[in-house]
Scaffold this motif. Structure first.
Motif, PDB file in Angstrom:
ATOM      1  N   GLN A  41      -4.401  26.628   8.212  1.00  0.00           N
ATOM      2  CA  GLN A  41      -5.343  25.706   8.896  1.00  0.00           C
ATOM      3  C   GLN A  41      -6.451  25.239   7.981  1.00  0.00           C
ATOM      4  N   ASP A  42      -7.074  26.107   7.452  1.00  0.00           N
ATOM      5  CA  ASP A  42      -8.039  25.574   6.228  1.00  0.00           C
ATOM      6  C   ASP A  42      -7.483  24.735   5.187  1.00  0.00           C
ATOM      7  N   THR A  43      -6.375  24.910   4.747  1.00  0.00           N
ATOM      8  CA  THR A  43      -5.852  23.980   3.755  1.00  0.00           C
ATOM      9  C   THR A  43      -5.588  22.620   4.182  1.00  0.00           C
ATOM     10  N   ALA A  44      -5.088  22.579   5.471  1.00  0.00           N
ATOM     11  CA  ALA A  44      -4.983  21.256   5.972  1.00  0.00           C
ATOM     12  C   ALA A  44      -6.269  20.468   6.109  1.00  0.00           C
ATOM     13  N   LEU A  45      -7.238  21.215   6.719  1.00  0.00           N
ATOM     14  CA  LEU A  45      -8.587  20.644   6.850  1.00  0.00           C
ATOM     15  C   LEU A  45      -9.278  20.291   5.548  1.00  0.00           C
ATOM     16  N   SER A  46      -9.133  21.076   4.808  1.00  0.00           N
ATOM     17  CA  SER A  46      -9.447  20.691   3.351  1.00  0.00           C
ATOM     18  C   SER A  46      -8.790  19.538   2.343  1.00  0.00           C
ATOM     19  N   ILE A  47      -7.604  19.512   2.757  1.00  0.00           N
ATOM     20  CA  ILE A  47      -6.885  18.197   2.485  1.00  0.00           C
ATOM     21  C   ILE A  47      -7.468  17.043   3.049  1.00  0.00           C
ATOM     22  N   LYS A  94     -10.354  16.477   4.364  1.00  0.00           N
ATOM     23  CA  LYS A  94     -11.789  16.170   4.071  1.00  0.00           C
ATOM     24  C   LYS A  94     -11.719  15.732   2.390  1.00  0.00           C
ATOM     25  N   ASN A  95     -10.899  16.048   1.559  1.00  0.00           N
ATOM     26  CA  ASN A  95     -10.991  16.008   0.078  1.00  0.00           C
ATOM     27  C   ASN A  95      -9.909  15.117  -0.506  1.00  0.00           C
ATOM     28  N   ILE A  96      -9.042  14.444   0.285  1.00  0.00           N
ATOM     29  CA  ILE A  96      -7.885  13.738  -0.088  1.00  0.00           C
ATOM     30  C   ILE A  96      -8.446  12.471  -1.086  1.00  0.00           C
ATOM     31  N   LYS A  97      -9.585  11.833  -0.670  1.00  0.00           N
ATOM     32  CA  LYS A  97     -10.084  10.912  -1.532  1.00  0.00           C
ATOM     33  C   LYS A  97     -10.382  11.205  -2.985  1.00  0.00           C
ATOM     34  N   ASN A  98     -10.573  12.498  -3.303  1.00  0.00           N
ATOM     35  CA  ASN A  98     -10.783  13.062  -4.559  1.00  0.00           C
ATOM     36  C   ASN A  98      -9.692  13.096  -5.377  1.00  0.00           C
ATOM     37  N   LEU A  99      -8.467  12.828  -4.885  1.00  0.00           N
ATOM     38  CA  LEU A  99      -7.361  13.112  -5.631  1.00  0.00           C
ATOM     39  C   LEU A  99      -7.132  11.715  -6.542  1.00  0.00           C
ATOM     40  N   LYS A 100      -7.074  11.952  -7.938  1.00  0.00           N
ATOM     41  CA  LYS A 100      -7.110  10.651  -8.762  1.00  0.00           C
ATOM     42  C   LYS A 100      -5.458  10.396  -8.825  1.00  0.00           C
ATOM     43  N   ASN A 101      -4.765  11.411  -9.032  1.00  0.00           N
ATOM     44  CA  ASN A 101      -3.255  10.920  -9.623  1.00  0.00           C
ATOM     45  C   ASN A 101      -2.440  11.459  -8.602  1.00  0.00           C
ATOM     46  N   GLU A 102      -1.577  10.786  -8.022  1.00  0.00           N
ATOM     47  CA  GLU A 102      -0.804  10.914  -6.925  1.00  0.00           C
ATOM     48  C   GLU A 102       0.397  12.195  -7.415  1.00  0.00           C
ATOM     49  N   LYS A 103       0.679  11.985  -8.795  1.00  0.00           N
ATOM     50  CA  LYS A 103       1.762  12.955  -9.201  1.00  0.00           C
ATOM     51  C   LYS A 103       1.322  14.265  -9.167  1.00  0.00           C
ATOM     52  N   TYR A 104       0.157  14.646  -9.011  1.00  0.00           N
ATOM     53  CA  TYR A 104      -0.410  16.114  -9.049  1.00  0.00           C
ATOM     54  C   TYR A 104      -0.844  16.507  -7.429  1.00  0.00           C
ATOM     55  N   LEU A 105      -0.213  15.756  -6.468  1.00  0.00           N
ATOM     56  CA  LEU A 105      -0.452  16.122  -5.030  1.00  0.00           C
ATOM     57  C   LEU A 105      -0.070  17.420  -4.659  1.00  0.00           C
ATOM     58  N   LYS A 106       1.075  17.733  -4.959  1.00  0.00           N
ATOM     59  CA  LYS A 106       1.602  19.080  -4.617  1.00  0.00           C
ATOM     60  C   LYS A 106       0.917  20.184  -5.153  1.00  0.00           C
ATOM     61  N   MET A 126       0.856  -1.140   0.024  1.00  0.00           N
ATOM     62  CA  MET A 126       0.071   0.140  -0.027  1.00  0.00           C
ATOM     63  C   MET A 126       1.072   1.159  -0.085  1.00  0.00           C
ATOM     64  N   GLY A 127       0.706   2.157  -1.149  1.00  0.00           N
ATOM     65  CA  GLY A 127       1.546   3.439  -0.941  1.00  0.00           C
ATOM     66  C   GLY A 127       0.982   4.388  -0.083  1.00  0.00           C
ATOM     67  N   PHE A 128       1.779   5.359   0.033  1.00  0.00           N
ATOM     68  CA  PHE A 128       1.864   6.418   1.188  1.00  0.00           C
ATOM     69  C   PHE A 128       0.351   7.294   1.045  1.00  0.00           C
ATOM     70  N   LEU A 129       0.088   7.628  -0.246  1.00  0.00           N
ATOM     71  CA  LEU A 129      -1.279   8.239  -0.395  1.00  0.00           C
ATOM     72  C   LEU A 129      -2.435   7.444  -0.040  1.00  0.00           C
ATOM     73  N   ASP A 130      -2.438   6.132  -0.360  1.00  0.00           N
ATOM     74  CA  ASP A 130      -3.405   5.240  -0.074  1.00  0.00           C
ATOM     75  C   ASP A 130      -3.512   5.180   1.577  1.00  0.00           C
ATOM     76  N   LYS A 131      -2.417   5.093   2.212  1.00  0.00           N
ATOM     77  CA  LYS A 131      -2.641   5.357   3.840  1.00  0.00           C
ATOM     78  C   LYS A 131      -3.355   6.330   4.324  1.00  0.00           C
ATOM     79  N   VAL A 132      -3.204   7.524   3.493  1.00  0.00           N
ATOM     80  CA  VAL A 132      -3.648   8.776   3.852  1.00  0.00           C
ATOM     81  C   VAL A 132      -5.255   8.926   3.475  1.00  0.00           C
ATOM     82  N   ILE A 146       1.182  16.463   5.634  1.00  0.00           N
ATOM     83  CA  ILE A 146       1.065  18.022   6.033  1.00  0.00           C
ATOM     84  C   ILE A 146       2.476  18.442   6.497  1.00  0.00           C
ATOM     85  N   ASP A 147       3.310  17.547   7.232  1.00  0.00           N
ATOM     86  CA  ASP A 147       4.735  17.843   7.546  1.00  0.00           C
ATOM     87  C   ASP A 147       5.556  18.202   6.422  1.00  0.00           C
ATOM     88  N   LYS A 148       5.261  17.264   5.213  1.00  0.00           N
ATOM     89  CA  LYS A 148       6.111  17.408   4.204  1.00  0.00           C
ATOM     90  C   LYS A 148       5.840  18.713   3.431  1.00  0.00           C
TER      91      LYS A 148
END
Length: 88
Positions: free
Chosen positions: A45-51, A53-65, A1-7, A19-21
């Motif tokens: 703080q708002d960004t962290a909360l939004s991430i 809540k919405n991380i499941k919607n990110l389709k491609n890990e290469k666009y994470l940043k 399982m990849g890092f993003l999958d764990k998140v 968040i630390d990264k």
């Protein structure tokens, strides 16, 4: 399982690591747009909360940043809009 999958599965340690990264790019982006330290802290703080809540919607890990920075920019603009509405 990849890092993003764990998140995406709700692993709190993986989320904290994420968040630390990205905390420095998030902070620098918010600071460049907002200048005011209180507003910058709100945007981070708002960004962290939004991430969280919405991380499941990110389709491609290469666009994470890019996705995270876009959220940050949007949160900054939200704060600017609220500030302008309060001044009127």
């Amino acid at each position: 399982m990849g890092f993003l999958d764990k998140v995406k599965k709700g692993d709190e340690n993986a989320f904290a690591e994420l968040i630390d990264k990205y905390k420095l790019p998030i902070y620098k982006t918010a600071k460049a747009i907002l200048k005011d330290e209180d507003d910058v802290c709100d945007a981070v703080q708002d960004t962290a909360l939004s991430i969280y809540k919405n991380i499941k919607n990110l389709k491609n890990e290469k666009y994470l940043k890019t996705w995270i920075i876009r959220i940050t920019i949007n949160k900054c603009y939200d704060i600017i809009t609220k500030r302008k509405l309060n001044e009127e």
